[in-house]
Design an enzyme around this catalytic site. Structure first.
Site, mmCIF file in Angstrom:
data_model
loop_
_atom_site.group_PDB
_atom_site.id
_atom_site.type_symbol
_atom_site.label_atom_id
_atom_site.label_comp_id
_atom_site.label_asym_id
_atom_site.label_seq_id
_atom_site.Cartn_x
_atom_site.Cartn_y
_atom_site.Cartn_z
ATOM 1 N N SER A 138 -26.230 -83.261 33.490
ATOM 2 C CA SER A 138 -26.712 -84.644 33.331
ATOM 3 C C SER A 138 -26.766 -85.106 31.869
ATOM 4 C CB SER A 138 -28.071 -84.818 34.027
ATOM 5 O OG SER A 138 -27.934 -84.577 35.426
ATOM 6 N N GLY A 185 -20.145 -83.724 32.922
ATOM 7 C CA GLY A 185 -19.505 -84.046 34.194
ATOM 8 C C GLY A 185 -19.384 -85.552 34.352
ATOM 9 N N GLY A 186 -20.302 -86.124 35.128
ATOM 10 C CA GLY A 186 -20.251 -87.543 35.489
ATOM 11 C C GLY A 186 -19.971 -88.497 34.332
ATOM 12 N N GLU A 226 -25.403 -74.157 31.845
ATOM 13 C CA GLU A 226 -25.606 -75.269 32.770
ATOM 14 C C GLU A 226 -26.618 -74.873 33.841
ATOM 15 O OE1 GLU A 226 -21.901 -78.024 32.735
ATOM 16 O OE2 GLU A 226 -21.589 -76.483 34.240
ATOM 17 N N HIS A 267 -17.803 -71.849 36.715
ATOM 18 C CA HIS A 267 -18.663 -73.011 36.968
ATOM 19 C C HIS A 267 -19.498 -72.753 38.220
ATOM 20 C CE1 HIS A 267 -20.073 -77.040 37.824
ATOM 21 N NE2 HIS A 267 -19.780 -77.348 36.566
ATOM 22 N N ASN A 282 -15.709 -82.343 31.912
ATOM 23 C CA ASN A 282 -15.238 -81.669 33.115
ATOM 24 C C ASN A 282 -15.114 -82.740 34.201
ATOM 25 O OD1 ASN A 282 -14.813 -80.166 35.402
ATOM 26 N ND2 ASN A 282 -16.831 -79.164 35.396
ATOM 27 N N TRP A 283 -13.893 -83.124 34.476
ATOM 28 C CA TRP A 283 -13.675 -84.200 35.452
ATOM 29 C C TRP A 283 -13.855 -83.742 36.893
ATOM 30 C CZ3 TRP A 283 -8.678 -87.135 33.417
ATOM 31 C CH2 TRP A 283 -9.044 -87.900 32.300
ATOM 32 N N LYS A 284 -13.950 -82.428 37.104
ATOM 33 C CA LYS A 284 -14.058 -81.892 38.468
ATOM 34 C C LYS A 284 -12.904 -82.456 39.319
ATOM 35 C CE LYS A 284 -18.913 -81.239 37.552
ATOM 36 N NZ LYS A 284 -20.296 -81.183 38.004
ATOM 37 N N GLU A 331 -20.277 -74.540 40.620
ATOM 38 C CA GLU A 331 -19.680 -75.047 41.868
ATOM 39 C C GLU A 331 -18.657 -74.041 42.410
ATOM 40 O OE1 GLU A 331 -18.530 -78.861 40.293
ATOM 41 O OE2 GLU A 331 -20.652 -79.413 40.146
ATOM 42 N N GLY A 356 -25.461 -82.959 37.980
ATOM 43 C CA GLY A 356 -25.249 -84.106 38.857
ATOM 44 C C GLY A 356 -26.521 -84.656 39.479
HETATM 45 P P1 13P Z 1 -23.042 -83.626 35.292
HETATM 46 O O1 13P Z 1 -22.879 -84.002 33.825
HETATM 47 O O2 13P Z 1 -22.426 -84.623 36.209
HETATM 48 O O3 13P Z 1 -24.452 -83.278 35.600
HETATM 49 O O4 13P Z 1 -22.186 -82.288 35.497
HETATM 50 C C1 13P Z 1 -22.354 -81.225 34.637
HETATM 51 C C2 13P Z 1 -21.298 -80.212 34.885
HETATM 52 O O5 13P Z 1 -21.268 -79.577 35.921
HETATM 53 C C3 13P Z 1 -20.261 -80.038 33.861
HETATM 54 O O6 13P Z 1 -19.497 -78.914 34.102
#
Ligand code: 13P
Length: 249
Positions: free
Chosen positions: A213, A234-235, A167, A95, A9-11, A97, A173
């Site tokens: 993470s 994510g990251g 999640e 998600h 997920n590149w956000k 967020e 993050g």
């Molecule tokens: P991180 O891997 O950066 O913690 O993000 C997880 C995430 O929100 C994937 O959708």
């Protein structure tokens, strides 16, 4: 047997040139066999070039959000049919967020899930508890309720290829992960919920990812657990090297 699914997920990251460069770098780093399903979820703006660059590979492409209507006066929104038309396969919905910042609710997540399935797209439905909910001992209850509401009115026969991503919000993050034992426990509970809401057979088919993470160093500990079928990253999905290492856990 459920095929493992690792999704990035590149956000809100990457210009189109960076997105294409990432795929170019990723391709030679991938394993030869297709035993793991690989999905990249770029921002809307990079969907077309990423889909183009992934042509001829087994990398699938997903969106990060969708509206539930097919077309109409919904300024700023994108429909499932539009995503399907471009060659998108998956779509992340719910998600944390989006739930926290953009007004997504259990009800809209449910509408989006239904609309995606009707258009022939696969929802990746995100659920997970906040730190406060975890500390109050409500993790199971929160996840159960989110899963149940997301699937309301969806027929078991349509649900087999849905993906759920567990999640925990406090792990996103932050560099903190759930322990693989805790993640397994919650995910097993989610599978039990799926069996109750849908049926045992379909619950056995649905893939449930862990997210929060995930890194090359910790992915194996999650993947060895019975009910964990993949990761939503994510990251660590923003660099081709670390994302490929996660795929090759
Ligand atoms: P991180 O891997 O950066 O913690 O993000 C997880 C995430 O929100 C994937 O959708």
């Amino acid at each position: 047997m459920r095929k493992p699914i690792i999704a990035g997920n590149w956000k809100m990251n990457k210009m189109n040139s960076e997105a294409v460069q990432f795929i170019k770098e990723l391709k030679p780093l991938l394993p030869e066999d297709d035993s793991v399903e690989k999905v990249i979820c770029p921002p809307f703006t990079a969907l077309a070039p990423v889909i183009e660059e992934c042509r001829g590979t087994d990398i699938k492409v997903g969106a990060q959000n969708v509206h539930w209507e097919e077309s109409g006066a919904f300024t700023g929104e994108v429909s499932p049919q539009m995503l399907k038309d471009m060659g998108v396969t998956y779509c992340i919905i719910g998600h944390s967020e989006r739930r926290a910042m953009f007004g997504d609710t259990d009800e809209t997540v449910n509408k989006k899930a239904k609309a995606l399935l009707a258009a022939g797209l696969i929802p990746i439905i995100c659920v997970g508890e906040s730190l406060e909910q975890k500390e109050a001992g409500n993790t199971f209850k929160v996840c159960e309720s989110q899963v149940q509401k997301a699937l309301e009115g969806i027929e078991p026969r349509d649900a087999g290829n849905i993906v759920i991503a567990y999640e925990p919000i406090w792990a996103i993050g932050t560099g903190k992960t759930a322990s693989s034992e805790d993640a397994q426990e919650v995910i097993a509970h989610i599978r039990k919920t799926l069996a109750r809401v849908l049926n045992e057979e379909v619950a056995g088919k649905i893939r449930i990812q862990y997210g929060g993470s995930v890194k090359p160093e910790n992915i194996a500990s999650f993947m060895e657990k019975e009910d964990i079928d993949g990761a939503l990253v994510g990251g660590a999905s923003l660099k081709s090297q670390s994302f490929s290492e996660i795929i090759k856990y």
